[in-house]
Design a protein around this motif. Structure first.
Motif, PDB file in Angstrom:
ATOM      1  N   LYS A 127     -16.721 -20.459   6.396  1.00 50.64           N
ATOM      2  CA  LYS A 127     -15.260 -20.165   6.185  1.00 50.64           C
ATOM      3  C   LYS A 127     -15.311 -18.674   5.104  1.00 50.64           C
ATOM      4  O   LYS A 127     -13.686 -17.713   4.654  1.00 50.64           O
ATOM      5  N   GLN A 128     -16.171 -19.198   3.700  1.00 42.79           N
ATOM      6  CA  GLN A 128     -16.026 -17.820   2.735  1.00 42.79           C
ATOM      7  C   GLN A 128     -16.217 -16.698   3.046  1.00 42.79           C
ATOM      8  O   GLN A 128     -15.123 -15.725   2.564  1.00 42.79           O
ATOM      9  N   ARG A 129     -16.713 -16.376   4.242  1.00 43.36           N
ATOM     10  CA  ARG A 129     -16.883 -14.428   4.420  1.00 43.36           C
ATOM     11  C   ARG A 129     -15.499 -14.263   4.955  1.00 43.36           C
ATOM     12  O   ARG A 129     -15.263 -13.554   4.745  1.00 43.36           O
ATOM     13  N   ARG A 130     -14.541 -14.732   5.837  1.00 43.87           N
ATOM     14  CA  ARG A 130     -13.614 -15.056   6.416  1.00 43.87           C
ATOM     15  C   ARG A 130     -12.444 -14.776   5.267  1.00 43.87           C
ATOM     16  O   ARG A 130     -11.763 -13.629   5.644  1.00 43.87           O
ATOM     17  N   ILE A 131     -12.236 -15.380   4.602  1.00 42.79           N
ATOM     18  CA  ILE A 131     -11.144 -15.415   3.479  1.00 42.79           C
ATOM     19  C   ILE A 131     -11.954 -14.408   2.548  1.00 42.79           C
ATOM     20  O   ILE A 131     -10.403 -13.822   2.745  1.00 42.79           O
ATOM     21  N   GLN A 132     -13.067 -13.739   2.224  1.00 41.24           N
ATOM     22  CA  GLN A 132     -13.333 -12.838   1.666  1.00 41.24           C
ATOM     23  C   GLN A 132     -13.065 -11.357   2.988  1.00 41.24           C
ATOM     24  O   GLN A 132     -12.890 -10.175   2.036  1.00 41.24           O
ATOM     25  N   GLU A 133     -13.171 -11.388   4.407  1.00 41.36           N
ATOM     26  CA  GLU A 133     -13.174 -10.498   5.230  1.00 41.36           C
ATOM     27  C   GLU A 133     -11.328 -10.211   4.833  1.00 41.36           C
ATOM     28  O   GLU A 133     -10.834  -9.237   5.212  1.00 41.36           O
ATOM     29  N   TYR A 134     -10.834 -11.207   4.737  1.00 44.40           N
ATOM     30  CA  TYR A 134      -9.176 -11.227   4.669  1.00 44.40           C
ATOM     31  C   TYR A 134      -8.497 -10.626   4.098  1.00 44.40           C
ATOM     32  O   TYR A 134      -8.301  -9.746   3.352  1.00 44.40           O
ATOM     33  N   GLU A 135      -9.364 -10.417   2.210  1.00 45.02           N
ATOM     34  CA  GLU A 135      -8.826 -10.400   1.432  1.00 45.02           C
ATOM     35  C   GLU A 135      -9.691  -8.465   1.343  1.00 45.02           C
ATOM     36  O   GLU A 135      -8.724  -7.768   0.472  1.00 45.02           O
ATOM     37  N   ALA A 136     -10.514  -8.545   1.560  1.00 41.12           N
ATOM     38  CA  ALA A 136     -11.245  -7.291   2.058  1.00 41.12           C
ATOM     39  C   ALA A 136      -9.921  -6.096   2.914  1.00 41.12           C
ATOM     40  O   ALA A 136      -9.336  -5.275   2.827  1.00 41.12           O
ATOM     41  N   LEU A 137      -9.427  -6.919   3.558  1.00 36.50           N
ATOM     42  CA  LEU A 137      -8.588  -6.480   5.012  1.00 36.50           C
ATOM     43  C   LEU A 137      -7.569  -6.364   4.485  1.00 36.50           C
ATOM     44  O   LEU A 137      -6.228  -5.246   4.779  1.00 36.50           O
ATOM     45  N   GLN A 138      -5.999  -7.330   3.757  1.00 36.04           N
ATOM     46  CA  GLN A 138      -5.100  -6.772   2.516  1.00 36.04           C
ATOM     47  C   GLN A 138      -5.602  -5.436   1.620  1.00 36.04           C
ATOM     48  O   GLN A 138      -4.581  -4.405   1.492  1.00 36.04           O
ATOM     49  N   ILE A 139      -6.928  -5.738   0.546  1.00 39.21           N
ATOM     50  CA  ILE A 139      -7.469  -4.406   0.251  1.00 39.21           C
ATOM     51  C   ILE A 139      -6.863  -3.276   1.002  1.00 39.21           C
ATOM     52  O   ILE A 139      -6.952  -2.055   0.401  1.00 39.21           O
ATOM     53  N   ALA A 140      -7.571  -3.236   2.288  1.00 37.85           N
ATOM     54  CA  ALA A 140      -7.862  -1.510   3.105  1.00 37.85           C
ATOM     55  C   ALA A 140      -6.294  -1.495   3.450  1.00 37.85           C
ATOM     56  O   ALA A 140      -6.036  -0.270   3.418  1.00 37.85           O
ATOM     57  N   MET A 141      -5.506  -2.337   3.558  1.00 32.94           N
ATOM     58  CA  MET A 141      -4.259  -2.457   4.101  1.00 32.94           C
ATOM     59  C   MET A 141      -3.003  -1.771   3.339  1.00 32.94           C
ATOM     60  O   MET A 141      -2.698  -0.690   3.523  1.00 32.94           O
ATOM     61  N   LYS A 142      -4.098  -2.186   2.362  1.00 30.10           N
ATOM     62  CA  LYS A 142      -2.831  -1.226   0.944  1.00 30.10           C
ATOM     63  C   LYS A 142      -3.254   0.248   0.551  1.00 30.10           C
ATOM     64  O   LYS A 142      -2.015   0.845   0.662  1.00 30.10           O
ATOM     65  N   ALA A 143      -4.545  -0.264   1.194  1.00 28.45           N
ATOM     66  CA  ALA A 143      -5.213   1.492   0.483  1.00 28.45           C
ATOM     67  C   ALA A 143      -4.617   2.473   1.906  1.00 28.45           C
ATOM     68  O   ALA A 143      -4.175   3.653   1.390  1.00 28.45           O
ATOM     69  N   LEU A 144      -3.884   1.614   2.796  1.00 26.82           N
ATOM     70  CA  LEU A 144      -4.120   2.491   3.898  1.00 26.82           C
ATOM     71  C   LEU A 144      -2.700   3.088   4.240  1.00 26.82           C
ATOM     72  O   LEU A 144      -2.242   4.291   4.222  1.00 26.82           O
ATOM     73  N   GLU A 145      -2.057   2.084   4.199  1.00 27.18           N
ATOM     74  CA  GLU A 145      -0.879   1.781   3.467  1.00 27.18           C
ATOM     75  C   GLU A 145      -0.214   3.051   2.481  1.00 27.18           C
ATOM     76  O   GLU A 145       0.497   4.501   2.558  1.00 27.18           O
ATOM     77  N   THR A 146      -0.388   3.544   1.090  1.00 27.67           N
ATOM     78  CA  THR A 146      -0.915   4.166   0.224  1.00 27.67           C
ATOM     79  C   THR A 146      -1.464   5.786   1.315  1.00 27.67           C
ATOM     80  O   THR A 146      -0.496   6.917   0.493  1.00 27.67           O
ATOM     81  N   ALA A 147      -2.287   6.049   1.652  1.00 34.96           N
ATOM     82  CA  ALA A 147      -2.708   7.034   2.596  1.00 34.96           C
ATOM     83  C   ALA A 147      -1.630   7.985   3.477  1.00 34.96           C
ATOM     84  O   ALA A 147      -1.213   8.467   3.765  1.00 34.96           O
ATOM     85  N   ASN A 148      -1.689   6.338   3.455  1.00 36.83           N
ATOM     86  CA  ASN A 148      -0.209   7.065   5.087  1.00 36.83           C
ATOM     87  C   ASN A 148       0.825   7.681   4.225  1.00 36.83           C
ATOM     88  O   ASN A 148       1.635   8.930   4.619  1.00 36.83           O
ATOM     89  N   HIS A 149       0.987   6.915   3.398  1.00 38.02           N
ATOM     90  CA  HIS A 149       2.590   7.320   2.543  1.00 38.02           C
ATOM     91  C   HIS A 149       2.112   9.170   1.632  1.00 38.02           C
ATOM     92  O   HIS A 149       3.154   9.585   2.062  1.00 38.02           O
ATOM     93  N   THR A 150       0.966   9.163   1.337  1.00 38.28           N
ATOM     94  CA  THR A 150       0.547  10.557   0.673  1.00 38.28           C
ATOM     95  C   THR A 150       0.304  11.490   1.902  1.00 38.28           C
ATOM     96  O   THR A 150       1.058  12.667   1.872  1.00 38.28           O
ATOM     97  N   LEU A 151       0.509  11.094   3.332  1.00 36.45           N
ATOM     98  CA  LEU A 151      -0.284  12.138   4.119  1.00 36.45           C
ATOM     99  C   LEU A 151       1.680  12.280   4.897  1.00 36.45           C
ATOM    100  O   LEU A 151       1.676  13.309   5.448  1.00 36.45           O
ATOM    101  N   HIS A 152       2.512  10.388   4.936  1.00 32.28           N
ATOM    102  CA  HIS A 152       3.603  11.490   5.203  1.00 32.28           C
ATOM    103  C   HIS A 152       4.395  12.061   4.748  1.00 32.28           C
ATOM    104  O   HIS A 152       5.034  12.932   4.950  1.00 32.28           O
ATOM    105  N   ALA A 153       3.984  12.227   3.425  1.00 30.22           N
ATOM    106  CA  ALA A 153       4.945  12.813   2.331  1.00 30.22           C
ATOM    107  C   ALA A 153       4.721  13.778   2.455  1.00 30.22           C
ATOM    108  O   ALA A 153       5.373  15.474   2.909  1.00 30.22           O
ATOM    109  N   GLU A 154       3.213  14.877   2.901  1.00 29.27           N
ATOM    110  CA  GLU A 154       3.104  16.423   3.699  1.00 29.27           C
ATOM    111  C   GLU A 154       3.163  16.670   4.957  1.00 29.27           C
ATOM    112  O   GLU A 154       3.949  18.064   5.028  1.00 29.27           O
ATOM    113  N   PHE A 155       3.461  15.245   5.835  1.00 26.46           N
ATOM    114  CA  PHE A 155       3.709  16.378   6.799  1.00 26.46           C
ATOM    115  C   PHE A 155       5.688  15.597   7.123  1.00 26.46           C
ATOM    116  O   PHE A 155       5.991  16.709   8.249  1.00 26.46           O
TER     117      PHE A 155
END
Length: 578
Positions: free
Chosen positions: A417-445
């Motif tokens: 359960k603790q691992r899943r909570i940590q994975e969930y938090e890590a995925l939240q961070i990854a999605m935020k980073a992905l969203e930031t990168a997407n905005h950056t790339l989208h701003a380019e193309f």
């Protein structure tokens, strides 16, 4: 890539042949003559026929939709060139499998091209997959409006990042959201199931802890009662053995008495049989004979005259009578002796019967188990009650499970359960980073795509719009030149919407392929909703693109031919005349 000719037995087409030139080709064909069928055949030749596709309530699978009406086998041949090399691509049906036979050879020597298969020939010739080709290079009246295309997004990101991008932002985001959804706390998520299982095990352990002391106490009490009962049983057993020994002695004595009485009665019976023998019976018979003779003699004296025989007879009668009287006394004594003997026999029988009863009594006593004392009975009753309660507790424990196993499982679940909570938090961070990168790339193309599409759109509409903004799913916001208000593309007229996405597709054609790479643009009644002015401008745009790529326009109208009739570089033909 340049398409030189296409031959088809496909749908309504039967061994129909079309030839094309480099540059701008306009093919006129009325409705139901096979324009769209030819366009679909071109896609099938390049990317194959999906035989796994199935019919639905609203559409037919391509293998059924384009089955030749003539009943012949489905087949096609495409002659094309790439980088000044001519190729011949053939597909045909075999053993009921449509377009299953594949051949790709050099046009000049008919040798097969190494490394090219039915699955990769389309990418080899065009440089893009089927989704990008149909979305960007096939302009049809029915599919001008683009929706979210993950392959197009991936292609754009690859061109912008100069790296081979396998997945688009939408694909990665969708995957991350699925992973995150499985690890969230919604009803059917893995985390929710872990929490539910953890809570269940915790409740079981709490129940075990609640009655475990009483369970241990019951075990100790049962052990004490069993020890006390064992001691009492030992004492009772000793008493029973002593009593048993006494009964055995009494039984042996009674059996001896019975044997003695039996023997005594046998001796008495034997002596009686000796006293009652035959001489006595003979004497008794003689006595009766003399008595009769004496009676006869006396009767003769009394009835006849005296003679010499009378007196002796009388004397004899008298002697017999005296003797009889003498003999009566011993007979009476004998009768009394007989009565005494009967009394003795009855007494012996009674004694014998009593001895048998004593033997039966002692034997019954021997077979009886040891009797319990009141204390033993009380302890036994208490033991049964506590054993029943212990059995009930044991059943509950068995139902709940082994505490050590439950503890181990609980620790495992908590760690998971603790691992899943940590994975969930890590995925939240990854999605935020992905969203930031997407905005950056989208701003380019996005600016490049918007700018290129706006150039084409403004040429079509005669500078009617000053701004276009396409989102990642290709929905659009437009800003007319004469106002500051932005409008959703769906607020525009149907013809203007088609022209907007016509411009978007042209922009994508320019951006999706590197320089010096060209793919033919195929149009299937793509300008139907255009008015004459905007249709003419669209033809001018297409004519200018012939310097970069081949244009194949299928139309059911003659206006395109009339508009470009004076241009010698435009190749025109009628479909059914080919």
């Amino acid at each position: 890539m340049i398409i030189h000719s296409l031959t088809a037995t496909y749908g309504t087409l039967e061994e129909h042949h079309l030839q094309f030139e480099e540059g701008f080709n306009i093919i006129y064909a009325p409705n139901e003559s096979g324009k769209s069928t030819f366009c679909q055949l071109l896609i099938t030749m390049l990317y194959g026929l999906d035989t796994r596709q199935r019919d639905t309530k609203t559409s037919l699978a391509d293998k059924n939709r384009f089955r030749p009406w003539s009943g012949k086998a489905m087949e096609g041949q495409l002659e094309c060139s790439l980088n000044n090399t001519r190729y011949l691509l053939r597909r045909s049906s075999e053993n009921g499998a449509p377009m299953a036979t594949f051949s790709f050879v050099y046009a000049d020597n008919r040798l097969p091209v190494e490394g090219i298969t039915s699955n990769n020939v389309g990418v080899f010739l065009t440089g893009v997959n089927k989704q990008i080709f149909t979305a960007c290079f096939l302009f049809s009246e029915s599919n001008l409006i683009l929706d979210k295309q993950e392959d197009i997004e991936t292609r754009l990101l690859t061109l912008l990042s100069d790296e081979d991008t396998t997945y688009s932002f939408s694909q990665v985001e969708s995957t991350l959201r699925k992973w995150q959804h499985r690890r969230s706390s919604h009803k059917n998520s893995e985390l929710s199931k872990l929490e539910s299982r953890t809570q269940s095990i915790s409740e079981k352990l709490a129940q075990i802890s609640e009655f475990w002391p009483e369970y241990i106490l019951l075990q100790e009490q049962i052990k004490e009662i069993e020890t006390e009962l064992l001691e009492l049983d030992n004492v009772s057993e000793k008493k029973h053995q002593l009593h048993h020994k006494t009964i055995q002695e009494n039984l042996a004595k009674a059996q001896d008495d019975l044997a003695s009485l039996t023997k005594q009665m046998d001796v008495t019976s034997h002596s009686k049989s000796k006293k009652s023998d035959h001489p006595k019976q003979k004497m008794l018979h003689a006595f009766y004979l003399f008595l009769i003779l004496s009676f006869v003699s006396v009767f003769s004296v009394l009835t006849t005259s005296y003679d010499r025989f009378t007196i002796p007879a009388s004397i004899l009668f008298i002697c017999a009578t005296v003797w009889s009287l003498f003999k009566l006394k011993p007979q009476n004594c004998t009768l009394m002796q007989t009565e005494n003997s009967s009394t003795q026999n009855q007494s012996s029988l009674n004694a014998q019967s009593l001895a048998k009863e004593r033997i039966e009594f002692y034997q019954t006593q021997l077979n009886q188990p040891p009797s319990q004392s009141k204390k033993q009975a009380s302890l036994q009753e208490a033991l049964y009650a506590k054993q029943n309660k212990l059995a009930e507790f044991s059943g509950r424990l068995q139902e709940l499970g082994d505490p050590s196993i439950l503890e181990t499982e609980l620790q495992t679940l908590q760690a998971k359960k603790q691992r899943r909570i940590q994975e969930y938090e890590a995925l939240q961070i990854a999605m935020k980073a992905l969203e930031t990168a997407n905005h950056t790339l989208h701003a380019e193309f996005s600016p490049a795509l918007n700018e290129k599409a706006l150039q084409y759109f403004n040429f079509l509409t005669n500078e009617a719009y000053k701004h276009i903004n396409f989102s990642r799913d290709f929905s659009a916001i437009v800003e007319p030149s004469h106002t500051l208000i932005q409008a959703n593309a769906h607020q525009l007229s149907h013809g203007t919407i088609d022209q907007l996405y016509f411009s978007l597709r042209l922009a994508l054609c320019d951006l999706l392929l590197p320089e010096h790479t060209s793919i033919p643009i195929i149009l299937d009644d793509a300008l139907t909703s255009f008015d004459d002015a905007r249709a003419k401008r669209a033809l001018q745009i297409l004519n200018t693109l012939t310097n970069q790529r081949q244009i194949l326009m299928f139309t059911c109208h003659t206006r395109e031919q009339r508009m470009l009739a004076d241009d010698p570089d435009v190749h025109m033909q009628n479909f059914r005349e080919c």
